[in-house]
Design a protein around this motif. Sequence first.
Motif, mmCIF file in Angstrom:
data_model
loop_
_atom_site.group_PDB
_atom_site.id
_atom_site.type_symbol
_atom_site.label_atom_id
_atom_site.label_comp_id
_atom_site.label_asym_id
_atom_site.label_seq_id
_atom_site.Cartn_x
_atom_site.Cartn_y
_atom_site.Cartn_z
ATOM 1 N N THR A 207 0.842 -1.197 0.000
ATOM 2 C CA THR A 207 0.000 0.000 0.000
ATOM 3 C C THR A 207 0.881 1.253 0.000
ATOM 4 O O THR A 207 0.589 2.238 -0.667
ATOM 5 C CB THR A 207 -0.935 -0.010 1.227
ATOM 6 O OG1 THR A 207 -1.682 -1.229 1.201
ATOM 7 C CG2 THR A 207 -1.888 1.172 1.223
ATOM 8 N N ASP B 207 -1.140 3.040 -4.830
ATOM 9 C CA ASP B 207 -1.965 2.221 -5.725
ATOM 10 C C ASP B 207 -1.744 2.572 -7.192
ATOM 11 O O ASP B 207 -1.812 1.711 -8.066
ATOM 12 C CB ASP B 207 -3.452 2.387 -5.373
ATOM 13 C CG ASP B 207 -3.797 1.656 -4.072
ATOM 14 O OD1 ASP B 207 -2.884 1.013 -3.499
ATOM 15 O OD2 ASP B 207 -4.967 1.748 -3.649
ATOM 16 N N VAL C 89 -6.214 -4.203 -6.014
ATOM 17 C CA VAL C 89 -5.930 -2.811 -6.365
ATOM 18 C C VAL C 89 -6.202 -2.553 -7.849
ATOM 19 O O VAL C 89 -6.663 -1.489 -8.228
ATOM 20 C CB VAL C 89 -4.456 -2.475 -6.020
ATOM 21 C CG1 VAL C 89 -4.050 -1.130 -6.596
ATOM 22 C CG2 VAL C 89 -4.269 -2.493 -4.504
#
Length: 369
Positions: A39, A43, A178
């Motif tokens: 993370t 993204d 994602v």
Amino acid sequence: DKGGWSSFMAKEINEQPDAVENTVRGRISETGVEIPELTELGDERLRGIERIIIIACGTASYAGQVAAYAIEQWARIPVEVQLSHEFRYRDPVLSDRTMVISVSQSGETMDTLMAVKYAIERGVTTVSVCNTQSATIPRESDAAVYTHAGPEVAVASTKAFIAQITALYLIGLHLGRVRGTLSDEVSAQAVAQFEELPAKVREAVDTHEQIAQLAHWMADTRSVLFLGRHVGFPVALEGALKLKEIAYIHAEGFAAGELKHGPIALIDHGQPVFVLVPSPRTSPLMHSKVVSNIQEIRARGARVIAVVEKGDTAVLPFADDVIRLPLADAFFEPLLQVVPLQWFALELSTVKGLDVDQPRNLAKSVTVE
Ligand code: BG6
């Protein structure tokens, strides 16, 4: 401390349910998989990745080969696996949309470190899958996704392998979420598989007695072949590597479909062949192909040791030995199948009176190129 076991390797095989559980912990939830270290990369960066190259040596490279199938499926990014020491000599095509994932238990393997440094110079995103906190490779990389297998002492890698596949799968699931390539349903299914996995790995560990018997009967074996298809293929390679490493027996792993293109000429009377049989429930087509392979080698005199999921009776007429494992989704089979192969190498090494933990000519961490 071997904790009452005859070797560190035996202890570490036995610790595999925990290795999986600890590697998954904190990274799955009802909403799917999230790895905080990924993370942090942002993204946008992850959505832009067009190609993944996994680099590793030995057992770690086979973990990469297993995971390549799953990551491609979940994240819809082309994934290839290259040996670290081959990677930079081919002048690889790299860009800022390439992600290089290194896999290393020690985090110090010089071949892999040099490959990572080369990748960094070329401006790619580098992710390290490593079992050793603050080792050189994770420190050099953009993101470190640690496997939590605990210290591995035996030279032949076991629990690190299972933890590496686990971590790589989690990376694939994170990327898939994602990038929007992973449906909620598939994600939830994978999360459920991870939750059930430690208990299933425990059952796979419990094949020990059966495998010890088998190794006892096969004490004079001079060559062993391993066959697998799809994710079972790298498991076959890993089973063969384990035997070479600690029992000093000639062993080779093949893709089952490749048999007819050459290796079947090796099959002679009494030749032991381990066959990793995919599930007839989840992979009926692959299952029937592998059962045909078993019939072909059996007709030529092979001694077939079939590794199957419980309830698969199709192989019974053609197998000399059957090792039964719990049911799992196709991608999760390798995490169970490898366990009896680890025991087999350990037990053959033991019956031959060899040092299981410290095989000749090998070092746990190779810090020269
Ligand atoms: C080899 C070991 O030299 O290094 C293997 O004998 C291991 O067992 C390989 O798989 C890679 O090591 P690492 O630490 O980079 O995973």
